[in-house]
Design a protein around this motif. Structure first.
Motif, short mmCIF file in Angstrom:
data_model
loop_
_atom_site.label_atom_id
_atom_site.label_comp_id
_atom_site.label_asym_id
_atom_site.label_seq_id
_atom_site.Cartn_x
_atom_site.Cartn_y
_atom_site.Cartn_z
N MET A 133 17.13 4.91 18.52
CA MET A 133 17.86 5.67 17.06
C MET A 133 18.17 4.16 15.98
O MET A 133 19.43 3.95 16.29
N MET A 134 17.67 3.86 15.18
CA MET A 134 17.41 2.85 14.43
C MET A 134 18.54 3.28 12.89
O MET A 134 17.29 3.76 12.44
N LEU A 135 19.96 2.40 12.69
CA LEU A 135 19.82 3.39 11.23
C LEU A 135 19.76 1.95 10.85
O LEU A 135 21.31 1.11 10.74
N LEU A 136 19.75 1.77 9.60
CA LEU A 136 19.82 0.01 8.42
C LEU A 136 20.37 0.94 7.33
O LEU A 136 19.45 1.89 6.50
N HIS A 137 21.03 -0.27 6.95
CA HIS A 137 21.34 0.79 5.82
C HIS A 137 21.50 -0.62 4.78
O HIS A 137 20.32 -1.60 4.46
N GLY A 138 21.73 -0.44 3.08
CA GLY A 138 21.81 -0.55 2.01
C GLY A 138 22.52 -1.42 1.52
O GLY A 138 23.18 -2.15 2.05
N TRP A 139 22.15 -1.63 -0.05
CA TRP A 139 23.22 -2.08 -0.69
C TRP A 139 23.85 -1.80 -1.33
O TRP A 139 23.78 -0.69 -2.35
N PRO A 140 25.13 -2.08 -1.43
CA PRO A 140 26.06 -3.67 -1.35
C PRO A 140 27.46 -2.68 0.54
O PRO A 140 27.55 -2.89 -0.30
N GLU A 141 26.86 -2.71 1.07
CA GLU A 141 27.30 -1.97 2.67
C GLU A 141 27.04 -2.06 4.19
O GLU A 141 27.49 -3.70 3.90
#
Length: 348
Positions: A41-49
């Motif tokens: 499971m790949m978990l990709l964050h966003g702005w501004p994280e």
């Protein structure tokens, strides 16, 4: 840049293994938990994280046997932060994630994204569907023609944002990056702790149907108006664990807001890249969209924001949580439950 020191990742909390993967073109720092032979499971964050925004979900799914990997995205944390604005296109970031995925073994994964991470998940599975068994998009829906101002503004709810008062609707802040980038970054950098504390706030049901403050950034002369800095404030303890927020601040102290904000400056390139996807960007794999009921920017309820996603996804599930934009933090348990229920329903 090398990974941030290990103590930055909140040693008082559950341990997450810290790794760095480098190629000739990029370095990615990532956190990992769960068995190395578990489904990926790949978990990709966003702005501004930061990768740490996924701590609660990683804890939950690692305990159930998943191999959870959360990278610091390009420009964040311990990952590379190129100077050129053109280095922050969706195509470049998708390449980062594809390289990392290959390094991790390359088995088809469940990809989960929040905010700009959701944008990258959509772009990755549109261009390289063999890397995924299913996609979870949190807060930001999928736009087959790219998450860009020319795509977003025609979808603005003009009942809330009359065109004569709010020509760019809730996306005025996005426009401001493109017209006053140096000033926008300087205001955020003026007091990084206060900026981050002001950005990460819990949702308010009373906000439904009212204009977002982000719709008036140009009119105010910046996110924080004439003060040009965030008002003093403390982070919401219900969102970030204290040690993780401290790590977030250290990361922004090291880099500032310029690299993360540069993601907003590549609309033309992102649209061109989106139009290279096979089948017009249509997604045939299972997709879950998790909507924030109080999200004034991205909610798809009662407006047209979700229409492109509905048209482009052959197997779409939508669920709404009682939070605003920061669902991985606002609704830690509920978000994990929503993903778990969908995984079971789709037998993934």
């Amino acid at each position: 840049m090398a990974a941030l020191p290990g103590h930055a990742w909140g040693t008082s909390l559950n341990a997450l293994a810290s790794h760095t993967f480098s190629t000739l073109r990029h370095t990615t720092h990532y956190l990992e938990s769960g068995p190395v032979d578990g489904p990926l499971m790949m978990l990709l964050h966003g702005w501004p994280e930061l990768s740490l925004i996924w701590r609660a979900q990683m804890d939950a799914f690692a305990a159930e046997g998943w191999r959870c990997v959360a990278p610091d995205m390009r420009g964040y944390g311990g990952s590379s932060a190129p100077k050129a604005t053109s280095a922050y296109t969706n195509q470049q970031v998708v390449a980062d994630m594809a390289e990392l995925h290959g390094h991790l073994g390359g088995e088809p994964a469940i990809w989960v994204g929040h905010d700009w991470g959701s944008v990258i998940v959509g772009a990755l599975v549109a261009h390289q569907p063999q890397r995924s068994r299913g996609a979870v998009l949190v807060s930001v829906p999928y736009f087959p023609d790219a998450n860009a101002l020319p795509t977003l503004i025609p979808l603005v709810d003009r009942a809330i944002y009359p065109a004569d008062q709010y020509p760019d609707g809730q996306w005025d802040y996005y426009r401001y990056y493109n017209t006053h980038f140096a000033s926008a970054v300087a205001d955020l950098d003026a007091d990084k702790v206060a900026s981050l504390a002001s950005i990460f706030r819990s949702g308010n049901p009373a906000s439904i149907g009212t204009p977002s403050a982000n719709a008036s950034v140009t009119r105010k002369g910046g996110r924080f108006g004439s003060a040009h800095r965030a008002p003093p404030g403390r982070p919401d303890p219900a969102l970030w664990p204290a040690a993780d927020f401290e790590a977030l601040v250290r990361a922004f102290d090291a880099r500032g807001f310029r690299p993360p904000c540069a993601w907003y400056l590549n609309d033309d390139a992102n649209i061109a890249y989106a139009r290279e996807a096979r089948d017009g960007g249509r997604l045939s794999l299972p997709v879950l969209f998790v909507n924030g009921a109080y999200d004034q920017i991205n909610s798809i309820v009662g407006n047209r924001m979700g229409d492109p996603m509905r048209a482009a996804c052959a197997d779409l599930t939508v669920t709404t949580l009682s939070g605003a934009h920061w669902l991985p933090l606002e609704r830690k348990v509920e978000l994990a439950s929503a993903i778990r229920d969908w995984l079971r329903a789709k037998q993934l």
